[in-house]
Motif scaffolding. Structure first.
Motif, PDB file in Angstrom:
ATOM      1  N   ASP A 151      -5.400   9.387  -2.087  1.00 19.14           N
ATOM      2  CA  ASP A 151      -6.482   8.816  -3.002  1.00 19.14           C
ATOM      3  C   ASP A 151      -6.143   8.293  -3.729  1.00 19.14           C
ATOM      4  O   ASP A 151      -7.189   6.884  -3.212  1.00 19.14           O
ATOM      5  CB  ASP A 151      -7.363  10.380  -2.746  1.00 19.14           C
ATOM      6  CG  ASP A 151      -8.232  11.302  -1.945  1.00 19.14           C
ATOM      7  OD1 ASP A 151      -7.850  11.011  -0.955  1.00 19.14           O
ATOM      8  OD2 ASP A 151      -7.766  12.478  -2.588  1.00 19.14           O
ATOM      9  N   ASP A 152      -5.730   8.553  -5.215  1.00 20.91           N
ATOM     10  CA  ASP A 152      -5.342   6.983  -5.458  1.00 20.91           C
ATOM     11  C   ASP A 152      -4.996   5.956  -5.343  1.00 20.91           C
ATOM     12  O   ASP A 152      -5.175   5.185  -6.042  1.00 20.91           O
ATOM     13  CB  ASP A 152      -5.099   8.195  -7.281  1.00 20.91           C
ATOM     14  CG  ASP A 152      -5.512   8.871  -8.097  1.00 20.91           C
ATOM     15  OD1 ASP A 152      -6.773   9.190  -7.814  1.00 20.91           O
ATOM     16  OD2 ASP A 152      -4.971   9.407  -9.153  1.00 20.91           O
ATOM     17  N   GLY A 153      -3.868   6.309  -4.532  1.00 23.12           N
ATOM     18  CA  GLY A 153      -3.077   5.085  -3.655  1.00 23.12           C
ATOM     19  C   GLY A 153      -4.268   4.489  -3.237  1.00 23.12           C
ATOM     20  O   GLY A 153      -4.274   2.822  -3.305  1.00 23.12           O
ATOM     21  N   ALA A 154      -4.900   4.726  -2.415  1.00 29.80           N
ATOM     22  CA  ALA A 154      -6.103   4.582  -1.701  1.00 29.80           C
ATOM     23  C   ALA A 154      -6.993   3.520  -2.411  1.00 29.80           C
ATOM     24  O   ALA A 154      -7.918   1.863  -2.283  1.00 29.80           O
ATOM     25  CB  ALA A 154      -6.428   5.141  -0.410  1.00 29.80           C
ATOM     26  N   THR A 165      -6.919  -5.640  -4.457  1.00 25.43           N
ATOM     27  CA  THR A 165      -6.611  -6.387  -3.309  1.00 25.43           C
ATOM     28  C   THR A 165      -4.787  -5.832  -3.060  1.00 25.43           C
ATOM     29  O   THR A 165      -4.422  -7.185  -2.245  1.00 25.43           O
ATOM     30  CB  THR A 165      -6.758  -7.528  -4.212  1.00 25.43           C
ATOM     31  OG1 THR A 165      -8.844  -7.413  -4.719  1.00 25.43           O
ATOM     32  CG2 THR A 165      -7.311  -8.648  -2.407  1.00 25.43           C
ATOM     33  N   VAL A 166      -4.457  -5.404  -2.697  1.00 22.07           N
ATOM     34  CA  VAL A 166      -3.598  -4.629  -2.101  1.00 22.07           C
ATOM     35  C   VAL A 166      -3.307  -3.896  -0.691  1.00 22.07           C
ATOM     36  O   VAL A 166      -4.406  -2.889   0.291  1.00 22.07           O
ATOM     37  CB  VAL A 166      -2.560  -3.578  -2.884  1.00 22.07           C
ATOM     38  CG1 VAL A 166      -0.918  -3.976  -2.056  1.00 22.07           C
ATOM     39  CG2 VAL A 166      -1.773  -3.637  -3.845  1.00 22.07           C
ATOM     40  N   THR A 167      -3.102  -5.104   0.310  1.00 16.59           N
ATOM     41  CA  THR A 167      -3.271  -5.359   2.131  1.00 16.59           C
ATOM     42  C   THR A 167      -2.407  -4.622   2.129  1.00 16.59           C
ATOM     43  O   THR A 167      -1.152  -5.091   2.237  1.00 16.59           O
ATOM     44  CB  THR A 167      -4.381  -6.123   2.142  1.00 16.59           C
ATOM     45  OG1 THR A 167      -3.362  -7.501   2.089  1.00 16.59           O
ATOM     46  CG2 THR A 167      -5.726  -6.473   0.878  1.00 16.59           C
ATOM     47  N   PRO A 201       0.905  -1.858   0.305  1.00 16.00           N
ATOM     48  CA  PRO A 201       0.506  -0.396   0.135  1.00 16.00           C
ATOM     49  C   PRO A 201       1.001   1.460  -0.600  1.00 16.00           C
ATOM     50  O   PRO A 201       0.368   1.726  -0.868  1.00 16.00           O
ATOM     51  CB  PRO A 201      -0.739  -0.067   1.491  1.00 16.00           C
ATOM     52  CG  PRO A 201      -0.790  -2.145   1.471  1.00 16.00           C
ATOM     53  CD  PRO A 201       0.206  -2.609   0.878  1.00 16.00           C
ATOM     54  N   ALA A 202       1.833   1.134   0.421  1.00 18.41           N
ATOM     55  CA  ALA A 202       2.826   2.707   0.654  1.00 18.41           C
ATOM     56  C   ALA A 202       3.708   2.658  -0.412  1.00 18.41           C
ATOM     57  O   ALA A 202       3.339   4.259  -1.072  1.00 18.41           O
ATOM     58  CB  ALA A 202       3.667   2.322   1.852  1.00 18.41           C
ATOM     59  N   GLU A 203       3.811   2.152  -1.888  1.00 19.75           N
ATOM     60  CA  GLU A 203       4.083   1.885  -2.676  1.00 19.75           C
ATOM     61  C   GLU A 203       3.109   2.707  -3.129  1.00 19.75           C
ATOM     62  O   GLU A 203       4.096   3.158  -4.363  1.00 19.75           O
ATOM     63  CB  GLU A 203       4.546   0.237  -3.198  1.00 19.75           C
ATOM     64  CG  GLU A 203       6.606   0.171  -2.724  1.00 19.75           C
ATOM     65  CD  GLU A 203       6.734  -1.279  -3.302  1.00 19.75           C
ATOM     66  OE1 GLU A 203       7.965  -1.765  -3.153  1.00 19.75           O
ATOM     67  OE2 GLU A 203       5.615  -2.018  -2.804  1.00 19.75           O
TER      68      GLU A 203
END
Length: 672
Positions: free
Chosen positions: A341-344, A351-353, A331-333
C-alpha cells in the motif's frame, strides 16, 4: 607503486596516485623537466566528483600501454580545478577559444613555456561518435612536436597572445534602472515557459540570477521578475534535481524538465541555493521555500560537514561505478521497503514508474504536488532514508575550499537568523573559526585544507571576497565585531593586491605565481565570479563603516560589467543583484539593546525580515567600550531611547529617528 601524486592533499589527485602515468603536480619542477627533456607538457584538469573524469581515468590513465606512451613523450601534469582555479581558468579559456566549447576532463598540451597548442576535453580509448581515440591524439601530437616544431611554436604563441589580450568591453556608466529592467526583459525572453528556468537542456540552477530577480521584485514591485523567480524555484524544488529524501540539489539537470540530474552534489550550489530559498521564504512566506531551505541546510551540515567544522566540496555522482545508483528507485524497491500500500502510494506521489524516468527501469524522485497526507509522507520519507543509508554511498571530496565555505557561512548564518534556527548559526560560526585557524596565514588566505591540514596554494579573489562576505554575515548575526574586523582585513588585501587599473579586479594577486596570462573574468558561472562576490562584500562593509573608499571601489567594479549585464545577464546575475543593493542604499539597520532584552530580539527579528535588497543589520549593546561599535561604526553613538531597546534605519550612515516598537520599525523599512 604510487606515483608523485601520493603526497598530494587534493582528493582528486589522490584518485590518480596509483595510475601508471608518471604524473606531476603543477610546479616549476615539472616545467623544468619538460625543458630539460625537450618534451611538451600534457595538462589534465578535472575534479573529484567529475563523472567523465573517472571514465577517462579508467579507460586511458589506468592503461599500461597508454601510460607508457604518455611517459615517454610528455611531461604529464594533473591539476584539481577546485584547488587551482587560476590554472583552470587560463587553460579553459584556451580550450574554449580553440574548440568552441569547454568542460572537464580538460586536456591541454603546452610548450615547456606553458603556452597551449592543443586543447580538448574527454577523449575515449577507442574512436567513437566521431571522436579520435586518446592514443591517436597522443601519437599525432608527439609527431607534431618532433616534426613540425615551428608550426607548433607559432600556434602556441598566437594562442598565448590571444589569452593575454582578452578583455570584456567595459561600460563607463553605472548599472542603472534601465539596465536592470532590460536584464529582466532579456531573462524573460530566455525563459522556458513550459518547465521554468532559462534556456534548454542541460539546465543549471541559476542561483545568482534568481537572487537578482527576487531583489528586483522586492525593490520595484515587478510581478514579472517575481514570477520568473518563484516558478523556477518551485520547479527545481519539486523536480528530480532536488533530493526529495535527503535534501540538497544536484549540479544540473540533463533535461529541460528538471527530472534527471547529473547526480553530483556541490557545496557551492547548495550554499547559494540555501540562501536563495530562505530569502524567497522571507519575501512571500511560501512553505515550500521554508522546507527546502531547512532541508538544504540540514543536508550541508549532515553530509558535507567535516570533523574540523568546515564543509567538504562535493559528493560524487557515482556509487559502485554507476551514476545515480544511490538515488534512483524502482516501484519494486519501494514496495520492498514500504509494503504494497505505502509503496504504491509513494510511487504515485514521487513519479516512480514501471518504465522509469531514469535508467534501467528506475526513476528519480519528484514531488510534483504536496502529499494529501503529510504525516504518511514523513513516515515514508524516514523509512526510505533508512533503507537508502544501507546502499553504497557516493564518495565525498572532503577538501575544504575557502570561497565555497564563505558562501556556506553567509547562507547558514542568514538562514539561521531568518528561520530562528541556532544550529545553522552555530555551524556557520564553526566554519568561520576553521577558516581563521587554518586558512588565514597572516594577512593572506590559503585556498584549501583537508583533514585539518592547510594546503600550499594561495587564495584567489573569490576566496577573499566570499570569506569576507561570510565574516560580515557572522558579525551581523552574532553581534561579534571581531568578524567584521577580519572581513575588513581581507577586503584591504583584495583592494591592494587584486585591483586592476581600470576599476575592475584580477582573479589572482599581483604577487601570485605568473601564468601564461593573468586570469580575469567578471562573469558568473556556477558560483559568483571573484569580482561580483567582492562587490557584495564591499557594499556590505561600506554600509557598516561608512567607508567611501569601499563604496567607490564597488561602484567602479559595477561599471566594468555594465556591457556584460546588458548583453548576457544570465552570466551577470550576482553583479545585477549587487547593483540592486547599491540602488536601494543598501538600507542599514542598527539595533541596540541589552543582549537578554526581548524587545531587542523582536526589533532584530523585524529588521531581518526586510526584503530591501542587500540590507545590512548590525546588533549590539549600547555604548559598550571595545564592543561591536569599535569594529562596526554603524553601531557607534546609538543610545537607548528612554531606557528602551531601539532601532535606527539609515542609508549612507544618515538615519531616521530611532524607534522602539516593531510596528514603527516595519513602517520605516517599508518606506525605505
Amino acid at each position: 607503486m604510487a606515483n608523485r601524486l601520493a603526497g598530494a592533499t587534493s582528493p582528486y589527485l589522490l584518485q590518480h596516485q596509483d595510475n601508471p602515468v608518471d604524473w606531476w603536480e603543477w610546479s616549476e619542477a615539472a616545467f623544468a623537466e619538460a625543458r630539460s627533456s625537450d618534451r611538451p607538457v600534457l595538462l589534465s584538469v578535472g575534479y573529484a566528483a567529475c563523472h567523465w573524469c573517472h571514465v577517462m581515468a579508467h579507460e586511458s590513465f589506468e592503461d599500461e600501454t597508454t601510460a607508457a606512451f604518455m611517459n615517454s613523450h610528455f611531461v604529464n601534469i594533473k591539476v584539481d580545478r577546485e584547488e587551482r582555479p587560476d590554472v583552470d581558468a587560463v587553460y579553459m579559456q584556451a580550450t574554449t577559444a580553440m574548440t568552441g566549447h569547454g568542460g572537464w576532463p580538460m586536456t591541454v598540451v603546452l610548450t615547456p613555456a606553458g603556452e597551449p597548442f592543443f586543447a580538448g576535453t574527454y577523449f575515449p580509448d577507442q574512436p567513437r561518435h566521431g571522436q579520435p581515440a586518446f592514443r591517436q591524439v597522443l601519437e599525432s601530437l608527439a609527431a607534431a612536436w618532433r616534426e613540425r616544431r615551428d608550426e607548433v611554436g607559432t600556434v602556441a604563441r598566437d594562442v598565448a597572445e590571444h589569452l593575454r589580450g582578452q578583455a570584456m568591453p567595459a561600460g563607463e556608466a553605472p548599472i542603472d534602472e534601465e539596465v536592470l529592467a532590460g536584464a529582466v526583459r532579456a531573462l524573460a525572453g530566455d525563459y522556458d515557459a513550459q518547465h521554468a528556468g532559462f534556456g534548454i537542456a542541460p539546465k543549471f540552477p541559476p542561483s545568482m540570477v534568481l537572487e537578482f530577480l527576487l531583489r528586483h521584485a522586492a525593490r520595484t514591485g515587478s510581478a514579472q521578475a517575481a514570477n520568473l523567480a518563484s516558478a523556477t524555484l518551485t520547479a527545481m524544488a519539486r523536480g528530480g534535481i532536488y533530493d526529495q529524501l535527503g535534501g540538497g540539489f544536484a549540479r544540473y539537470s540533463v533535461d529541460r524538465g528538471w527530472v534527471v540530474p547529473h547526480f553530483e552534489k556541490m557545496l557551492y550550489d547548495n550554499a547559494q541555493l540555501l540562501g536563495v530559498y530562505a530569502r524567497w521564504w522571507r519575501q512571500g512566506g511560501d512553505p515550500l521555500a521554508e522546507r527546502v531551505a531547512r532541508e538544504t541546510a540540514d543536508f550541508l551540515i549532515a553530509e558535507l560537514g567535516t570533523a574540523q567544522g568546515g564543509f567538504a566540496s562535493a559528493l560524487d555522482a557515482d556509487s559502485e561505478g554507476v551514476e545515480g545508483k544511490f538515488y534512483a528507485w524502482s516501484p519494486a524497491e519501494l514496495v520492498e521497503v514500504l509494503g504494497e500500500d505505502d509503496g504504491a502510494w509513494a510511487a504515485d506521489l514521487l513519479t516512480v514508474t514501471e518504465a522509469g524516468t531514469f535508467e534501467h527501469g528506475t526513476s528519480t524522485l519528484q514531488l510534483l504536488r504536496d502529499p494529501d497526507d503529510p504525516g504518511r509522507w514523513e513516515s515514508i520519507r524516514a523509512r526510505l532514508l533508512r533503507a537508502r543509508a544501507d546502499r553504497v554511498r557516493p564518495a565525498r571530496d572532503d577538501k575544504v575550499v575557502a570561497a565555497w565555505n564563505g558562501l556556506a557561512i553567509s547562507s547558514l548564518a542568514q538562514a539561521g537568523a531568518l528561520l530562528d534556527e541556532p544550529r545553522y548559526v552555530d555551524a556557520a560560526v564553526a566554519a568561520g573559526r576553521l577558516l581563521v585557524d587554518l586558512h588565514l596565514d597572516g594577512p593572506a588566505l590559503l585556498r584549501v585544507s583537508r583533514d585539518g591540514v592547510a594546503g600550499r596554494h594561495t587564495g584567489v579573489l573569490e576566496d577573499y571576497a566570499c570569506v569576507a562576505d561570510g565574516f560580515l554575515a557572522l558579525s551581523s548575526v552574532t553581534g561579534d565585531g571581531e568578524w567584521a574586523t577580519r572581513a575588513g582585513s581581507l577586503l584591504d588585501q583584495a583592494l591592494t593586491r587584486f585591483a586592476a587599473d581600470d576599476g575592475g579586479f584580477y582573479d589572482t594577486a599581483v604577487d601570485a605565481e605568473a601564468l601564461v596570462a593573468r586570469p580575469r573574468d567578471p562573469s558568473d558561472n556556477a558560483s559568483p565570479s571573484g569580482q561580483s562576490a567582492l562587490v557584495h562584500a564591499l557594499l556590505g562593509w561600506a554600509a557598516l563603516t561608512g567607508s567611501g573608499r569601499h563604496r567607490d571601489a564597488a561602484e567602479a567594479a559595477l561599471r566594468q560589467v555594465r556591457v556584460l549585464a546588458e548583453r548576457v545577464p544570465r552570466f551577470a546575475g550576482w553583479s545585477l543583484a549587487a547593483a540592486e543593493a547599491a540602488l536601494a542604499g543598501p538600507v542599514e539597520v542598527a539595533v541596540v539593546g541589552d543582549a537578554d532584552d526581548p524587545a531587542r530580539a523582536e526589533l532584530e527579528r523585524t529588521a531581518r525580515r526586510t526584503t530591501s535588497p542587500g540590507a545590512v543589520v548590525a546588533v549590539g549593546a549600547p555604548g559598550s567600550p571595545g564592543g561591536p561599535a569599535a569594529a562596526v561604526p554603524l553601531l557607534a553613538d546609538r543610545p537607548l531611547v528612554d531606557g528602551h531597546a531601539a532601532a535606527y534605519v539609515c542609508r549612507g550612515m544618515v538615519c531616521d529617528r530611532p524607534v522602539t516598537t516593531v510596528e514603527e520599525l516595519a513602517g520605516l523599512l517599508a518606506a525605505r
